[in-house]
Design a protein around this motif. Sequence first.
Motif, PDB file in Angstrom:
ATOM      1  N   TRP A  73       0.838  -1.198   0.000  1.00 46.69           N
ATOM      2  CA  TRP A  73       0.000   0.000   0.000  1.00 46.69           C
ATOM      3  C   TRP A  73       0.870   1.244   0.000  1.00 46.69           C
ATOM      4  O   TRP A  73       1.726   1.415   0.866  1.00 46.69           O
ATOM      5  CB  TRP A  73      -0.898  -0.002   1.231  1.00 46.69           C
ATOM      6  CG  TRP A  73      -1.918   1.092   1.283  1.00 46.69           C
ATOM      7  CD1 TRP A  73      -1.799   2.291   1.905  1.00 46.69           C
ATOM      8  CD2 TRP A  73      -3.232   1.073   0.720  1.00 46.69           C
ATOM      9  NE1 TRP A  73      -2.953   3.032   1.771  1.00 46.69           N
ATOM     10  CE2 TRP A  73      -3.856   2.307   1.036  1.00 46.69           C
ATOM     11  CE3 TRP A  73      -3.959   0.141  -0.021  1.00 46.69           C
ATOM     12  CZ2 TRP A  73      -5.154   2.614   0.639  1.00 46.69           C
ATOM     13  CZ3 TRP A  73      -5.246   0.458  -0.418  1.00 46.69           C
ATOM     14  CH2 TRP A  73      -5.832   1.674  -0.088  1.00 46.69           C
ATOM     15  N   TYR A  85      -7.955   0.886   5.321  1.00 44.49           N
ATOM     16  CA  TYR A  85      -6.854  -0.059   5.111  1.00 44.49           C
ATOM     17  C   TYR A  85      -5.974  -0.057   6.358  1.00 44.49           C
ATOM     18  O   TYR A  85      -5.433   0.983   6.749  1.00 44.49           O
ATOM     19  CB  TYR A  85      -6.045   0.361   3.890  1.00 44.49           C
ATOM     20  CG  TYR A  85      -4.943  -0.599   3.499  1.00 44.49           C
ATOM     21  CD1 TYR A  85      -5.160  -1.590   2.550  1.00 44.49           C
ATOM     22  CD2 TYR A  85      -3.672  -0.517   4.071  1.00 44.49           C
ATOM     23  CE1 TYR A  85      -4.153  -2.463   2.184  1.00 44.49           C
ATOM     24  CE2 TYR A  85      -2.663  -1.386   3.711  1.00 44.49           C
ATOM     25  CZ  TYR A  85      -2.905  -2.355   2.768  1.00 44.49           C
ATOM     26  OH  TYR A  85      -1.899  -3.222   2.399  1.00 44.49           O
ATOM     27  N   ASN A  91      -8.007  -5.627   3.594  1.00 42.64           N
ATOM     28  CA  ASN A  91      -6.898  -4.968   2.905  1.00 42.64           C
ATOM     29  C   ASN A  91      -6.822  -5.410   1.445  1.00 42.64           C
ATOM     30  O   ASN A  91      -6.542  -4.600   0.555  1.00 42.64           O
ATOM     31  CB  ASN A  91      -5.592  -5.263   3.627  1.00 42.64           C
ATOM     32  CG  ASN A  91      -5.447  -4.472   4.917  1.00 42.64           C
ATOM     33  OD1 ASN A  91      -6.304  -3.649   5.255  1.00 42.64           O
ATOM     34  ND2 ASN A  91      -4.368  -4.698   5.634  1.00 42.64           N
TER      35      ASN A  91
END
Length: 500
Positions: free
Chosen positions: A94, A138, A340
Motif C-alpha cells: 500500500w 486499510y 486490505n
Amino acid sequence: PFSAAEIDINVGLLIRNGLSPVPDFRYNFTPPSSNFVFGDDRVIAALPGGYGRYKEFRAFFHLQDPRLAEPPDQPFWKLKPIFDVVRTNSEELWYLGKHVSLDEQDCGFQGRSALKDKIKFKKEGDGFLADCICEGGYTWTFHFRRDPLPISSLEKDAADLHNRCLMLLERFPFDWNCVWMDNLFISRRFMQWGYKRNVLMVGVARASGRGVPDSVVQVEAKTVGELARVAGTVKVARTADFKILAASIYDNKPVHVLTSIHNKVDMVEKVRKIWDVTESRKRDLEYNRLNVIDDYNNNMNGVDIADQLRNQYRLDGPWMRQRKWWFALFLWALGVATVNAYLLYRRQCQLRGVDEKKVLNHLEFNTKLAESDPPLVPEGPFLADIHAEPEDFLDQVMASEQDPFQDVDASEELVQGVFEEVSETTTVGSDLTSPLAKDKDTLVVTPEVRVHVGELSVTTPLAQQPNTDFSDPSPPIVSMASLDDIQAIEKAKKSTDAST
C-alpha cells in the motif's frame, strides 16, 4: 496430516461463514434435502470428510510448531507468523498517503485469557486491543497492547501507549505524514516526540493533563443562560516556534484541539439537510464549523472504516464462539487481510481507470475469495498515482518531504518549549505563520477582541445568524483572555462612547 489445499478449503469455509453465517457450523455439511435453509451440497463436495474433518482442522491447526517451547517474553508467539505476514505485506503493498489515523481495533473474545482486556467502550466487548495505523479503512500496520515492544523504550519519559505508537510512526516510509487521533492518544509531549520524527499530528484533546494551555481551556456551562452566552466562543493559541497550535470552541460542550499541521484557524461554511417542521419538508441549513474540527471529522475515521468493513462480513459471524484465544486473533488477522485485499483491489481498479460498473463490490469480492477464485483487476491503462497532485499546504509538504517549519531551529530546546502568555494579539482567521513573538519559548494568545460579526463569522454562536449591526451594544465575542481584560475593554469602550 492436512494438505495446503485442505487448509485453503477450510479458510474458504470461514470466509463463506462471514457471507452466510449459520447458528451451527455443522449445518453447512447437511444435504439440502434434510436442511432446506442451511444445507449445501457444494460444501459437502468441497471438503471430503465433512464436519468431522473441519473439527479436526479446528483442533489441530497451528501457526507454530507445537513441539517448540513458547518464549516467555512473546505472549503472542503462537500468532507471530500470521501477524508478521499480514503486517509486512500490508505495509509493502500500500502506497501510504499523507492523511492517516491512529486508533485502536478490538478483537472480541468471550473466553478466558490472561491477555484479554476488559473493554466497556466498544460494542465488541472484552477482548484484545491493537493500536493501528489506518488509511481509508486499510490497516497499514498494528501492534497489540499486551505484546511487549520489540525494541527498548523510544522515549524514557513516555508511557507504554505512546512508545508503542511512536514505534508504529517510525515505520512510515515518508516524512511529514499527518496522523489524526482522538483524546486517548493526543498530548502536547506526544506531538513533540512525533515532530522530532518528522510526523505531524492533530487530535481532539482532553482539557487537563494533556498540555492544553489554560488560556484556551473552556469550562462547561452549568445553566441554559450561561450556555447561550458562551456558545460559539473560540480560543486560539500557539507556540512561538509554530510547532503546535491549540484551539477550542464551545459547541454543545467545549471541544479542545491540538494540531501541528494547521497554521490558521478559521471557520468554514457547511450545509446539511434538516427537516423543517413548519414547512413539512427538508431544507438546507447553513452553519459554520471550525476548520480544524472539519478536517478532523474528515480524516479521523480510517480505523472506524476498517472496523466497519471487517465486521460487515466477519468470519466468525454472529454465533461462532472461540474457546482458543489465539484462534479468535487468527480470525481477526484473516479478516484484516481480506479487507486490505479488497481495498487494494479497489485502488488498483481506480489507478487503471476501470469503469465502476466492472469493479466488484465487497460482497462479490469475498465471494470470489471463498470460492478460491482470486479476483483479478480488469485490464486498463495505469494512471498517475492518486497522491501525486499537491492541493494544499500539507500536500506541498508531502510532495517535497521537507520540514514545513524548516526556517525554525528544530533543536531539542525548541521542542521542549512551554506555553506562556504574551501581549501580542491576532484575530481568529488570520495567518499564524508570521512570528508574533521573538521569544522562541512563548505562546501567542489572542486576547479578548470585540469584532464585527459580519467580518468575523467565528464570533457568532453556531446556531444563530451573524449580527451585522454595528450599533449593537453587546455583539458576540471571541473570548481569548481573562475577566479583567474583558472589564478593561468594556471600560475603554464606554469612555470612547462618552467622548464621541
